[in-house]
Design a protein around this motif. Structure first.
Motif, PDB file in Angstrom:
ATOM      1  N   GLY A 162       0.816  -1.067   0.028  1.00  0.00           N
ATOM      2  CA  GLY A 162      -0.041  -0.009   0.069  1.00  0.00           C
ATOM      3  C   GLY A 162       0.653   1.247  -0.172  1.00  0.00           C
ATOM      4  N   ARG A 163       0.337   2.466  -0.464  1.00  0.00           N
ATOM      5  CA  ARG A 163       1.015   3.533  -0.427  1.00  0.00           C
ATOM      6  C   ARG A 163       0.765   4.464   0.716  1.00  0.00           C
ATOM      7  NH1 ARG A 163      -1.566   8.119  -4.396  1.00  0.00           N
ATOM      8  NH2 ARG A 163      -2.768   7.845  -2.797  1.00  0.00           N
ATOM      9  N   ILE A 164      -0.229   4.029   1.489  1.00  0.00           N
ATOM     10  CA  ILE A 164      -0.459   4.761   2.710  1.00  0.00           C
ATOM     11  C   ILE A 164       0.189   4.062   3.795  1.00  0.00           C
ATOM     12  CG2 ILE A 164      -2.190   5.332   4.369  1.00  0.00           C
ATOM     13  CD1 ILE A 164      -4.311   5.571   2.052  1.00  0.00           C
ATOM     14  N   ALA A 216       2.423  10.818   6.130  1.00  0.00           N
ATOM     15  CA  ALA A 216       1.287  10.918   5.703  1.00  0.00           C
ATOM     16  C   ALA A 216       0.807  12.078   4.983  1.00  0.00           C
ATOM     17  CB  ALA A 216       0.136  10.253   6.686  1.00  0.00           C
ATOM     18  N   CYS A 217      -0.187  12.108   4.090  1.00  0.00           N
ATOM     19  CA  CYS A 217      -0.892  13.210   3.397  1.00  0.00           C
ATOM     20  C   CYS A 217      -1.396  14.026   4.640  1.00  0.00           C
ATOM     21  CB  CYS A 217      -1.744  12.567   2.533  1.00  0.00           C
ATOM     22  SG  CYS A 217      -2.598  13.892   1.794  1.00  0.00           S
ATOM     23  N   LYS A 218      -1.085  15.336   4.359  1.00  0.00           N
ATOM     24  CA  LYS A 218      -1.794  16.080   5.464  1.00  0.00           C
ATOM     25  C   LYS A 218      -3.463  16.094   5.534  1.00  0.00           C
ATOM     26  CE  LYS A 218       2.088  19.627   5.016  1.00  0.00           C
ATOM     27  NZ  LYS A 218       2.358  20.639   4.217  1.00  0.00           N
ATOM     28  N   LYS A 239      -8.931  13.206   3.369  1.00  0.00           N
ATOM     29  CA  LYS A 239      -9.920  13.302   2.220  1.00  0.00           C
ATOM     30  C   LYS A 239      -9.160  13.302   0.992  1.00  0.00           C
ATOM     31  CE  LYS A 239     -13.718  15.393   4.776  1.00  0.00           C
ATOM     32  NZ  LYS A 239     -14.119  16.643   5.345  1.00  0.00           N
ATOM     33  N   VAL A 240      -8.131  14.235   1.080  1.00  0.00           N
ATOM     34  CA  VAL A 240      -7.385  14.181  -0.346  1.00  0.00           C
ATOM     35  C   VAL A 240      -6.606  13.053  -0.304  1.00  0.00           C
ATOM     36  CG1 VAL A 240      -5.389  15.759  -1.523  1.00  0.00           C
ATOM     37  CG2 VAL A 240      -6.859  16.668  -0.106  1.00  0.00           C
ATOM     38  N   GLU A 241      -5.899  12.399   0.403  1.00  0.00           N
ATOM     39  CA  GLU A 241      -5.386  11.252   0.221  1.00  0.00           C
ATOM     40  C   GLU A 241      -6.142  10.070  -0.298  1.00  0.00           C
ATOM     41  OE1 GLU A 241      -4.230   9.069   3.879  1.00  0.00           O
ATOM     42  OE2 GLU A 241      -2.146   9.203   3.328  1.00  0.00           O
ATOM     43  N   LEU A 256      -8.734  10.456  -2.456  1.00  0.00           N
ATOM     44  CA  LEU A 256      -8.999  10.523  -3.450  1.00  0.00           C
ATOM     45  C   LEU A 256      -7.786  10.519  -4.459  1.00  0.00           C
ATOM     46  CD1 LEU A 256     -11.555  13.348  -3.058  1.00  0.00           C
ATOM     47  CD2 LEU A 256     -12.137  11.002  -3.802  1.00  0.00           C
ATOM     48  N   CYS A 257      -6.624  10.841  -4.001  1.00  0.00           N
ATOM     49  CA  CYS A 257      -5.432  11.158  -4.853  1.00  0.00           C
ATOM     50  C   CYS A 257      -5.009   9.775  -5.355  1.00  0.00           C
ATOM     51  CB  CYS A 257      -4.140  11.435  -3.703  1.00  0.00           C
ATOM     52  SG  CYS A 257      -2.774  11.687  -4.819  1.00  0.00           S
ATOM     53  N   ARG A 258      -4.742  10.035  -6.855  1.00  0.00           N
ATOM     54  CA  ARG A 258      -4.201   8.704  -7.802  1.00  0.00           C
ATOM     55  C   ARG A 258      -2.980   8.962  -8.027  1.00  0.00           C
ATOM     56  NH1 ARG A 258      -7.429   7.049  -5.407  1.00  0.00           N
ATOM     57  NH2 ARG A 258      -9.449   6.232  -5.903  1.00  0.00           N
ATOM     58  N   ARG A 259      -2.068  10.091  -7.416  1.00  0.00           N
ATOM     59  CA  ARG A 259      -0.812   9.971  -7.910  1.00  0.00           C
ATOM     60  C   ARG A 259      -0.077   8.743  -7.334  1.00  0.00           C
ATOM     61  NH1 ARG A 259       2.483  15.716  -6.639  1.00  0.00           N
ATOM     62  NH2 ARG A 259       4.290  14.189  -6.652  1.00  0.00           N
ATOM     63  N   PRO A 260       0.744   8.120  -8.404  1.00  0.00           N
ATOM     64  CA  PRO A 260       1.547   6.694  -7.895  1.00  0.00           C
ATOM     65  C   PRO A 260       2.800   7.136  -6.891  1.00  0.00           C
ATOM     66  CG  PRO A 260       2.305   7.747 -10.256  1.00  0.00           C
ATOM     67  CD  PRO A 260       1.145   8.531  -9.713  1.00  0.00           C
ATOM     68  N   SER A 261       3.089   8.391  -6.733  1.00  0.00           N
ATOM     69  CA  SER A 261       4.133   8.525  -5.721  1.00  0.00           C
ATOM     70  C   SER A 261       3.685   9.913  -5.241  1.00  0.00           C
ATOM     71  CB  SER A 261       5.372   8.600  -6.606  1.00  0.00           C
ATOM     72  OG  SER A 261       6.336   9.359  -5.563  1.00  0.00           O
ATOM     73  N   CYS A 262       4.203  10.091  -3.753  1.00  0.00           N
ATOM     74  CA  CYS A 262       3.956  11.306  -3.142  1.00  0.00           C
ATOM     75  C   CYS A 262       5.348  11.948  -3.170  1.00  0.00           C
ATOM     76  CB  CYS A 262       3.693  11.254  -1.784  1.00  0.00           C
ATOM     77  SG  CYS A 262       2.091  10.184  -1.363  1.00  0.00           S
ATOM     78  N   VAL A 263       6.531  11.524  -3.622  1.00  0.00           N
ATOM     79  CA  VAL A 263       7.835  12.076  -3.553  1.00  0.00           C
ATOM     80  C   VAL A 263       8.358  12.340  -5.051  1.00  0.00           C
ATOM     81  CG1 VAL A 263       8.366  11.484  -1.324  1.00  0.00           C
ATOM     82  CG2 VAL A 263       8.600  10.057  -3.070  1.00  0.00           C
ATOM     83  N   ILE A 280       8.629  16.276  -3.825  1.00  0.00           N
ATOM     84  CA  ILE A 280       7.762  16.076  -2.908  1.00  0.00           C
ATOM     85  C   ILE A 280       6.689  17.090  -2.866  1.00  0.00           C
ATOM     86  CG2 ILE A 280       7.842  16.083  -0.176  1.00  0.00           C
ATOM     87  CD1 ILE A 280      10.825  15.807  -0.227  1.00  0.00           C
ATOM     88  N   CYS A 281       5.530  16.187  -2.598  1.00  0.00           N
ATOM     89  CA  CYS A 281       4.198  16.705  -2.761  1.00  0.00           C
ATOM     90  C   CYS A 281       4.072  17.865  -1.423  1.00  0.00           C
ATOM     91  CB  CYS A 281       3.051  15.707  -2.813  1.00  0.00           C
ATOM     92  SG  CYS A 281       1.388  16.435  -2.805  1.00  0.00           S
ATOM     93  N   PRO A 282       3.662  18.900  -2.104  1.00  0.00           N
ATOM     94  CA  PRO A 282       3.408  19.915  -0.723  1.00  0.00           C
ATOM     95  C   PRO A 282       2.347  19.372   0.316  1.00  0.00           C
ATOM     96  CG  PRO A 282       2.505  20.900  -2.802  1.00  0.00           C
ATOM     97  CD  PRO A 282       3.292  19.462  -3.353  1.00  0.00           C
ATOM     98  N   ASN A 283       1.606  18.434   0.039  1.00  0.00           N
ATOM     99  CA  ASN A 283       0.388  18.128   0.744  1.00  0.00           C
ATOM    100  C   ASN A 283       0.961  16.908   1.958  1.00  0.00           C
ATOM    101  OD1 ASN A 283      -1.461  19.407   0.159  1.00  0.00           O
ATOM    102  ND2 ASN A 283      -2.232  18.042  -1.182  1.00  0.00           N
ATOM    103  N   LEU A 284       2.180  16.420   1.704  1.00  0.00           N
ATOM    104  CA  LEU A 284       2.858  15.382   2.392  1.00  0.00           C
ATOM    105  C   LEU A 284       3.727  16.019   3.549  1.00  0.00           C
ATOM    106  CD1 LEU A 284       3.475  12.294   2.377  1.00  0.00           C
ATOM    107  CD2 LEU A 284       5.893  12.835   1.589  1.00  0.00           C
ATOM    108  N   ASN A 285       3.392  15.256   4.850  1.00  0.00           N
ATOM    109  CA  ASN A 285       3.832  15.724   6.280  1.00  0.00           C
ATOM    110  C   ASN A 285       5.069  14.920   6.151  1.00  0.00           C
ATOM    111  OD1 ASN A 285       4.698  15.975   8.634  1.00  0.00           O
ATOM    112  ND2 ASN A 285       3.027  15.001   9.410  1.00  0.00           N
TER     113      ASN A 285
HETATM  114  S1  SF4 Z   1       0.557  12.777  -3.572  1.00  0.00           S
HETATM  115 FE1  SF4 Z   1       0.301  14.378  -2.171  1.00  0.00          FE
HETATM  116  S2  SF4 Z   1      -1.958  14.792  -2.271  1.00  0.00           S
HETATM  117 FE2  SF4 Z   1      -1.509  12.768  -3.077  1.00  0.00          FE
HETATM  118  S3  SF4 Z   1      -1.616  11.473  -1.119  1.00  0.00           S
HETATM  119 FE3  SF4 Z   1       0.697  11.947  -1.473  1.00  0.00          FE
HETATM  120  S4  SF4 Z   1       0.860  13.649  -0.276  1.00  0.00           S
HETATM  121 FE4  SF4 Z   1      -1.456  13.344  -0.493  1.00  0.00          FE
END
Ligand code: SF4
Length: 356
Positions: free
Chosen positions: A44-46, A87-89, A92-94, A96-103, A107-112
């Protein structure tokens, strides 16, 4: 959970058990999405992180019940050493998000990316009675680590035992984009911070970088440039990893279809990727990683001439392979049994240390 091999093995020595018997998994999952790896698909990605209490109790169980424990925890990690509690900040966004990578590509600005929980965990693990040393042997995601100088300092001061393995996988943008890996600039930043922290701690530590040969989308020029980078940075790989298409990995789809699924797949309009399948080219890509092995020099010389880079043949430090062939070497490259691509278990040994 018995923390012991199944009794049916009797007294047999089990290498995998030797490796993990004093190590602790603190999390599962990975949001890196590297295309040659399928951990994101398996786990899993989470990220699922264990509680501090659960981890500390397991360490106490190791201390009290695992035969041969001498006070050294060999790894506190997981698929990646430093994604604990990240994790994603916004859940709810997490969801729905379909990006294959958070980095990747950045690095995605939503990533803590806070490493604070991990630092606190390391400190608590070190305080467990009977624990003398705690190592971090899982791969450190260095583009995340540079976000936290405090983490690098903690890691280097307390949890590195001479070498730290990290995986830039390549130096060239073409293959790195196909792998969904950060540029070599992130590695350089990490190395600077790592060296500074080691100096501050009064330790002589080395980074051992890992690389992949023959990944889909890698050209001969890419491998040549990687070899030049290795030589400039005075690295000598001992064992090396050649790409192997493995189940569920995105790069496997590239390898078998010759199409880059990261760019969308359209009839007649897909981004093409060259898969490195021929035995000679696979050997050549591997030989570039082991440019210092005289057995590879005939193949490298031949390829460099074909590539119009005969200027890299010679004795100077900025040249890749010498023109002379030491007696008794160089025959094996063309006659060896076929190269068996290695899995994720490669790679640099102590011979991979910077020369001198
Ligand atoms: S890519 Fe960004 S928006 Fe998507 S789950 Fe990862 S941190 Fe959240």
């Amino acid at each position: 959970y018995a923390r012991a091999p199944h009794p049916s093995y009797g007294d047999a020595k089990i290498p995998a058990w030797e490796m993990i018997k004093f190590s602790v998994t603190i999390m599962r999952g990975c949001f890196g999405g590297c295309t040659f790896c399928s951990i994101t698909e398996h786990e899993g990605r989470i990220i699922q992180s264990r509680s501090e209490g659960s981890i500390l109790r397991e360490i106490e169980r190791i201390r009290d019940k695992t035969p041969g424990f001498t006070g050294v925890i060999s790894d506190v990690g997981g698929p990646t050493a430093n994604m604990y509690r990240m994790a994603c900040k916004d859940p709810k966004v997490e969801a729905l998000c379909r990006r294959p990578s958070c980095v990747f590509p950045d690095i995605c600005p939503n990533l803590n990316t806070s490493h604070d929980d991990l630092i606190r965990l390391y400190r608590k693990v070190r305080e467990v009675q009977g624990v003398k040393k705690v190592m971090v042997a899982s791969g450190v995601r260095y583009d995340l680590a540079v976000e936290s100088p405090a983490y690098i300092k903690e890691l280097v001061t307390h949890h590195v035992g001479g070498y730290l393995k990290i995986a830039p996988e390549h130096t060239e943008r073409g293959p790195l984009d196909k792998m969904m890996k950060p540029g070599i600039g992130a590695y350089n930043r990490f190395k600077q911070m790592f060296d500074a922290a080691a100096k501050q701690a009064g330790k002589k530590y080395y980074l051992i970088p890992y690389f992949i040969a023959a990944h889909p989308g890698t050209t001969d020029e890419d491998m040549m440039n990687l070899a030049l980078w290795l030589k400039t940075n005075r690295y000598r790989a001992d064992q090396v990893q050649t790409f192997l298409p493995s189940p569920m990995a995105t790069a496997t789809a590239m390898y078998h279809t010759g199409v880059n699924p990261l760019r969308g797949v359209r009839h007649g309009g897909s981004d093409k990727v060259e898969a490195i399948k021929g035995l000679r080219q696979r050997r050549l890509h591997k030989a570039f990683l082991r440019y210092h092995d005289p057995d590879n020099w005939p193949l490298l010389r031949e390829a460099l001439k074909q590539m119009g880079r005969a200027d890299l043949i010679g004795p100077r430090p900025d040249q890749l392979v010498p023109a002379h062939q030491p007696p008794g070497t160089g025959k094996a490259a063309g006659t060896r049994r076929p190269v068996r691509p290695a899995g994720r278990t490669q790679r640099f040994t102590t011979k991979g240390l910077p020369m001198k």
